[in-house]
Design a protein around this motif. Structure first.
Motif, PDB file in Angstrom:
ATOM      1  N   THR A   1       0.615  -1.979   9.236  1.00 25.94           N
ATOM      2  CA  THR A   1       1.889  -1.289   9.371  1.00 25.94           C
ATOM      3  C   THR A   1       2.152  -1.047  10.858  1.00 25.94           C
ATOM      4  O   THR A   1       1.215  -0.853  11.636  1.00 25.94           O
TER       5      THR A   1
ATOM      6  N   ALA B   1       7.696   2.782  13.324  1.00 27.08           N
ATOM      7  CA  ALA B   1       9.147   2.569  13.240  1.00 27.08           C
ATOM      8  C   ALA B   1       9.833   3.531  14.206  1.00 27.08           C
ATOM      9  O   ALA B   1       9.539   4.726  14.200  1.00 27.08           O
TER      10      ALA B   1
ATOM     11  N   ILE C   1      10.823  -2.093  14.465  1.00 27.03           N
ATOM     12  CA  ILE C   1       9.544  -2.007  13.773  1.00 27.03           C
ATOM     13  C   ILE C   1       8.873  -3.370  13.850  1.00 27.03           C
ATOM     14  O   ILE C   1       9.376  -4.351  13.313  1.00 27.03           O
ATOM     15  N   GLY C   2       7.762  -3.440  14.582  1.00 28.78           N
ATOM     16  CA  GLY C   2       7.096  -4.729  14.775  1.00 28.78           C
ATOM     17  C   GLY C   2       8.016  -5.738  15.447  1.00 28.78           C
ATOM     18  O   GLY C   2       8.624  -5.462  16.478  1.00 28.78           O
TER      19      GLY C   2
ATOM     20  N   SER D   1       6.181  -2.764   2.271  1.00 26.05           N
ATOM     21  CA  SER D   1       5.202  -2.960   3.340  1.00 26.05           C
ATOM     22  C   SER D   1       5.852  -3.677   4.517  1.00 26.05           C
ATOM     23  O   SER D   1       6.858  -4.386   4.350  1.00 26.05           O
ATOM     24  N   TYR D   2       5.251  -3.493   5.708  1.00 22.63           N
ATOM     25  CA  TYR D   2       5.809  -4.206   6.864  1.00 22.63           C
ATOM     26  C   TYR D   2       5.751  -5.707   6.657  1.00 22.63           C
ATOM     27  O   TYR D   2       6.704  -6.431   6.997  1.00 22.63           O
TER      28      TYR D   2
END
Length: 216
Positions: free
Chosen positions: A103, A106, A120-121, A200-201
């Protein structure tokens, strides 16, 4: 134990807690410089985190640099390698990372002439929020701090006896660096962009065309 100059993805580390005989433990999940190819969505935060690693810590505090309990304390936070290498740290083993279990924090990102993004990512998803909303929430990309990483880990591990300055204990250590630590706000943001806050991411990124597994 001592200073190290290299650490890799999957490496489990032990860090000596200052002024004590105890260690806390964590693992490197993602190394931005070594893994990220720069091909994520425009305006994501990974380039900004170029000298950082994503890591997790565990609810295992020991007088020996060994670990057999991997219950997660801090699930994902960025720390610069430079700060990590300043610690009294030792790599003790390597456990391969499952990208489907990772994860990322964010945060908001305010991009001029584009708008407020949920970062996020690899993703940077346009929201319908104004700067008034984000200025109130104040959750933006952060480089992290090893002191508060240790503090949060000890707190979540119920080892308050090892926290020297009790005044530094917080209700929420990540309220300014991870919207997921503010579940109601994160849910509101996800509803605004028609995303599932419980996804989930890995699934979220895959939905938008990015397979995190390609980095592993």
């Amino acid at each position: 134990m001592g200073k190290i100059k290299k650490i890799g993805v999957g490496d489990v580390f032990a860090i000596k807690i200052e002024d004590s005989e105890y260690y806390y433990f964590g693992r490197i999940l993602f190394d931005v410089k070594e893994q990220y190819d720069g091909k994520g969505q425009k305006n994501n935060y990974l380039d900004w985190h170029g000298k950082s690693v994503l890591l997790e810590t565990y609810k295992h505090i020991s007088q020996k640099p060994t670990i057999d309990n991997f219950e997660i304390a801090v699930d994902s936070t960025f720390i610069s390698k430079k700060r990590l290498f300043r610690e009294n740290i030792e790599v003790i083993k390597n456990i391969p990372v499952n990208p489907k279990e990772i994860t990322f924090p964010a945060t908001f990102k305010n991009v001029h002439e584009e708008g407020i993004l949920l970062a996020i990512g690899e993703l940077a998803l346009l929201t319908g929020f104004s700067t008034g909303f984000t200025d109130k929430a104040k959750v933006f990309p952060s480089l992290g701090n090893t002191y508060y990483l240790q503090l949060a880990t000890l707190d979540y591990s119920k080892r308050l006896d090892l926290i020297k300055d009790k005044k530094d204990i917080m209700d929420n250590y990540f309220k300014s660096s991870n919207l997921k630590s503010l579940p109601e706000i994160y849910k509101e943001v996800c509803n605004d962009i028609d995303e599932d806050p419980n996804m989930s991411y890995y699934e979220l990124a895959l939905k938008h065309g990015f397979d995190l597994a390609r980095f592993y």
